[in-house]
Design a protein around this motif. Sequence first.
Motif, PDB file in Angstrom:
ATOM      1  N   PHE A 155       0.779  -1.310   0.095  1.00  0.00           N
ATOM      2  CA  PHE A 155      -0.075   0.189  -0.011  1.00  0.00           C
ATOM      3  C   PHE A 155       0.931   1.349   0.096  1.00  0.00           C
ATOM      4  N   ALA A 156       2.156   1.214  -0.432  1.00  0.00           N
ATOM      5  CA  ALA A 156       3.115   2.243  -0.333  1.00  0.00           C
ATOM      6  C   ALA A 156       2.935   2.922   0.955  1.00  0.00           C
ATOM      7  N   GLU A 157       3.272   2.490   2.018  1.00  0.00           N
ATOM      8  CA  GLU A 157       3.068   3.128   2.944  1.00  0.00           C
ATOM      9  C   GLU A 157       4.353   3.423   3.774  1.00  0.00           C
TER      10      GLU A 157
ATOM     11  N   PHE B 200      -9.092  16.182   8.270  1.00  0.00           N
ATOM     12  CA  PHE B 200      -9.282  15.231   7.379  1.00  0.00           C
ATOM     13  C   PHE B 200      -8.214  14.632   6.895  1.00  0.00           C
ATOM     14  N   ASP B 201      -8.160  13.407   6.988  1.00  0.00           N
ATOM     15  CA  ASP B 201      -6.945  12.392   6.211  1.00  0.00           C
ATOM     16  C   ASP B 201      -7.325  11.129   5.715  1.00  0.00           C
ATOM     17  N   GLY B 202      -7.155  11.206   4.416  1.00  0.00           N
ATOM     18  CA  GLY B 202      -7.756   9.992   3.584  1.00  0.00           C
ATOM     19  C   GLY B 202      -6.911   8.925   3.437  1.00  0.00           C
ATOM     20  N   ALA B 203      -5.482   9.004   3.906  1.00  0.00           N
ATOM     21  CA  ALA B 203      -4.741   7.946   3.862  1.00  0.00           C
ATOM     22  C   ALA B 203      -3.863   8.046   5.408  1.00  0.00           C
TER      23      ALA B 203
ATOM     24  N   GLY C 231      -1.906   7.921  12.030  1.00  0.00           N
ATOM     25  CA  GLY C 231      -2.355   9.160  12.229  1.00  0.00           C
ATOM     26  C   GLY C 231      -0.917   9.975  12.727  1.00  0.00           C
ATOM     27  N   GLN C 232       0.030   9.563  12.002  1.00  0.00           N
ATOM     28  CA  GLN C 232       1.391  10.043  12.286  1.00  0.00           C
ATOM     29  C   GLN C 232       1.500  11.663  11.780  1.00  0.00           C
ATOM     30  N   LEU C 233       0.600  12.037  10.945  1.00  0.00           N
ATOM     31  CA  LEU C 233       0.775  13.412  10.106  1.00  0.00           C
ATOM     32  C   LEU C 233       0.332  14.251  11.261  1.00  0.00           C
ATOM     33  N   GLU C 234      -0.631  13.685  11.970  1.00  0.00           N
ATOM     34  CA  GLU C 234      -1.765  14.472  12.919  1.00  0.00           C
ATOM     35  C   GLU C 234      -1.039  14.806  14.411  1.00  0.00           C
TER      36      GLU C 234
ATOM     37  N   ASP D  85      -8.172   4.787   6.381  1.00  0.00           N
ATOM     38  CA  ASP D  85      -7.102   3.894   5.876  1.00  0.00           C
ATOM     39  C   ASP D  85      -7.575   2.510   5.349  1.00  0.00           C
ATOM     40  N   ILE D  86      -6.876   2.015   4.548  1.00  0.00           N
ATOM     41  CA  ILE D  86      -7.089   0.660   3.921  1.00  0.00           C
ATOM     42  C   ILE D  86      -6.563  -0.515   5.046  1.00  0.00           C
ATOM     43  N   GLN D  87      -5.499  -0.313   5.418  1.00  0.00           N
ATOM     44  CA  GLN D  87      -4.934  -1.375   6.278  1.00  0.00           C
ATOM     45  C   GLN D  87      -5.666  -1.388   7.678  1.00  0.00           C
ATOM     46  N   PRO D  88      -6.181  -2.591   8.163  1.00  0.00           N
ATOM     47  CA  PRO D  88      -6.795  -2.698   9.330  1.00  0.00           C
ATOM     48  C   PRO D  88      -5.832  -2.363  10.519  1.00  0.00           C
TER      49      PRO D  88
ATOM     50  N   GLN E  51     -11.363   1.506   5.114  1.00  0.00           N
ATOM     51  CA  GLN E  51     -11.856   1.071   3.669  1.00  0.00           C
ATOM     52  C   GLN E  51     -10.775   1.960   2.696  1.00  0.00           C
ATOM     53  N   SER E  52     -11.184   1.658   1.658  1.00  0.00           N
ATOM     54  CA  SER E  52     -10.296   2.442   0.405  1.00  0.00           C
ATOM     55  C   SER E  52     -11.144   3.710   0.357  1.00  0.00           C
ATOM     56  N   PHE E  53     -10.095   4.696   0.321  1.00  0.00           N
ATOM     57  CA  PHE E  53     -10.576   5.925   0.246  1.00  0.00           C
ATOM     58  C   PHE E  53     -11.244   6.525  -1.030  1.00  0.00           C
TER      59      PHE E  53
ATOM     60  N   ASN F  39      -0.810  12.634   3.436  1.00  0.00           N
ATOM     61  CA  ASN F  39       0.609  11.983   2.799  1.00  0.00           C
ATOM     62  C   ASN F  39       0.151  10.583   2.026  1.00  0.00           C
ATOM     63  N   PRO F  40      -0.580  10.841   1.078  1.00  0.00           N
ATOM     64  CA  PRO F  40      -0.975   9.489   0.093  1.00  0.00           C
ATOM     65  C   PRO F  40       0.179   8.778  -0.300  1.00  0.00           C
ATOM     66  N   PRO F  41      -0.300   7.547  -0.450  1.00  0.00           N
ATOM     67  CA  PRO F  41       0.565   6.554  -0.977  1.00  0.00           C
ATOM     68  C   PRO F  41       1.131   7.064  -2.611  1.00  0.00           C
TER      69      PRO F  41
ATOM     70  N   SER G 142       2.511   6.684  -6.285  1.00  0.00           N
ATOM     71  CA  SER G 142       2.613   5.653  -7.681  1.00  0.00           C
ATOM     72  C   SER G 142       1.808   4.476  -7.373  1.00  0.00           C
ATOM     73  N   ILE G 143       0.704   4.557  -6.764  1.00  0.00           N
ATOM     74  CA  ILE G 143      -0.161   3.078  -6.769  1.00  0.00           C
ATOM     75  C   ILE G 143      -0.786   3.420  -8.301  1.00  0.00           C
ATOM     76  N   LYS G 144      -0.883   2.186  -9.115  1.00  0.00           N
ATOM     77  CA  LYS G 144      -1.291   2.173 -10.531  1.00  0.00           C
ATOM     78  C   LYS G 144      -2.593   2.121 -10.727  1.00  0.00           C
TER      79      LYS G 144
HETATM   80  C1  LIG Z   1       2.500   7.387   2.851  1.00  0.00           C
HETATM   81  S1  LIG Z   1       1.309   6.156   4.006  1.00  0.00           S
HETATM   82  C2  LIG Z   1       0.997   7.695   5.268  1.00  0.00           C
HETATM   83  C3  LIG Z   1       0.609   7.313   6.495  1.00  0.00           C
HETATM   84  C4  LIG Z   1       0.879   8.359   7.372  1.00  0.00           C
HETATM   85  N1  LIG Z   1      -0.435   9.183   7.196  1.00  0.00           N
HETATM   86  C5  LIG Z   1       1.843   9.159   7.481  1.00  0.00           C
HETATM   87  O1  LIG Z   1       1.939  10.212   7.090  1.00  0.00           O
HETATM   88  O2  LIG Z   1       2.824   8.476   8.201  1.00  0.00           O
HETATM   89  C6  LIG Z   1       0.266   6.062   3.059  1.00  0.00           C
HETATM   90  C7  LIG Z   1      -1.097   5.354   3.806  1.00  0.00           C
HETATM   91  O3  LIG Z   1      -2.173   5.269   2.643  1.00  0.00           O
HETATM   92  C8  LIG Z   1      -2.775   4.111   3.058  1.00  0.00           C
HETATM   93  N2  LIG Z   1      -3.472   3.667   1.678  1.00  0.00           N
HETATM   94  C9  LIG Z   1      -3.039   3.153   0.675  1.00  0.00           C
HETATM   95  N3  LIG Z   1      -3.891   2.911  -0.374  1.00  0.00           N
HETATM   96  C10 LIG Z   1      -5.244   3.340   0.237  1.00  0.00           C
HETATM   97  C11 LIG Z   1      -6.613   3.503  -0.115  1.00  0.00           C
HETATM   98  N4  LIG Z   1      -6.887   2.905  -1.285  1.00  0.00           N
HETATM   99  N5  LIG Z   1      -7.356   4.190   0.692  1.00  0.00           N
HETATM  100  C12 LIG Z   1      -6.892   4.592   1.795  1.00  0.00           C
HETATM  101  N6  LIG Z   1      -5.749   4.223   2.383  1.00  0.00           N
HETATM  102  C13 LIG Z   1      -4.668   3.868   1.707  1.00  0.00           C
HETATM  103  C14 LIG Z   1      -1.751   3.062   3.388  1.00  0.00           C
HETATM  104  O4  LIG Z   1      -2.330   2.004   4.095  1.00  0.00           O
HETATM  105  C15 LIG Z   1      -1.017   3.983   4.024  1.00  0.00           C
HETATM  106  O5  LIG Z   1      -1.100   3.902   5.513  1.00  0.00           O
END
Ligand SMILES: C[S@@+](CC[C@H](N)C(=O)[O-])C[C@H]1O[C@@H](n2cnc3c(N)ncnc32)[C@H](O)[C@@H]1O
Length: 285
Positions: free
Chosen positions: A25-27, A53-56, A60-63, A75-78, A96-98, A113-115, A117-119
């Motif tokens: 998930f490019a975390e 609001f944070d969609g990824a 919660g590191q960024l907050e 976030d998609i990862q449980p 869930q998926s954003f 901080n979205p992931p 280069s996800i294709k």
């Molecule tokens: C670059 S990390 C950022 C994590 C955290 N917010 C930080 O700043 O350290 C990207 C996050 O996006 C999540 N992610 C990946 N695909 C996603 C999707 N489709 N919907 C929601 N979250 C997604 C990953 O699980 C990961 O936690």
Amino acid sequence: MKLNEDVGGNLEIVEHNNRKKADKFAEYITGETLRRYVAEKVTHYCGKYPTVFDGACGSGQLEQFISPNEFIGVDIQPEAVEAARYNYPSAEIYCQSFFQFSPNIKMQCTVMNPPFSIKFKDLPKEDKQAIQASYPWKKSGVVDDIFILKGLEHCGRYGFFIAFAGIAYRNTERKLRELIGNQLAELHLVENAFEDTVISVLFLVIDKRKQSDLYERVLYDCKTKTEKGCDTAKINPEKWDVFTPEIEREEIDIAALEAEIAKQEARRRRLEDELDEFVRITFKQ
Ligand SMILES: C[S@@+](CC[C@H](N)C(=O)[O-])C[C@H]1O[C@@H](n2cnc3c(N)ncnc32)[C@H](O)[C@@H]1O
């Protein structure tokens, strides 16, 4: 809203950071210096204790240093969601998926901080359908642009995004740059931001009410915690140029250089004379 009492005192948070799972998930976890840098910017524009609001959101590191008054995350990862819920017990964190996130929620600002280069082609069918319902032009490439555009749907005025540098110049993100247009307020190129990669990243500040066609450019180094320079430039959707410091040109003193060349030539002639003399004496013997 306070961070969990157990960890809130010293502002530490628990983190999900399992490299194997997270790669999918490019975390790439935002490092502490960049978290603080982003938090300062958020406070500058939104004041203390904003609603966020944070969609990824990961854990919660960024907050961490923003101390949001209200926090809604996805976030998609449980495992990451579990950590985020622990860190922010009164936040609303969706697992869930954003791309399929539909509640009509608007916070004061979006911080993401979205992931990278996800294709598009690798996404599940449901994500693709949801993306195309809102952004019909999106049919291929990576979805960095969609994370940003969808993130902006959930803020009243300000968006703060960490992004891959390519979004500033790639043809595939031209539409994103056009849609953001004059709302681009600041573009930071951030060096040494991550623990697990050396690539420089962008940090964007977007102000939905901004009308002027100028944006501020900043070069920041997380390692030395210094701003290496900044200026203002005109927004051009063809390419968002980042700040690049002028290369210091060494002043060349032509007279001194010519004198040095003459000195070296005289030395060479003297050595040749000495060699001639040596050969003459040797042959005589
Ligand atoms: C670059 S990390 C950022 C994590 C955290 N917010 C930080 O700043 O350290 C990207 C996050 O996006 C999540 N992610 C990946 N695909 C996603 C999707 N489709 N919907 C929601 N979250 C997604 C990953 O699980 C990961 O936690």
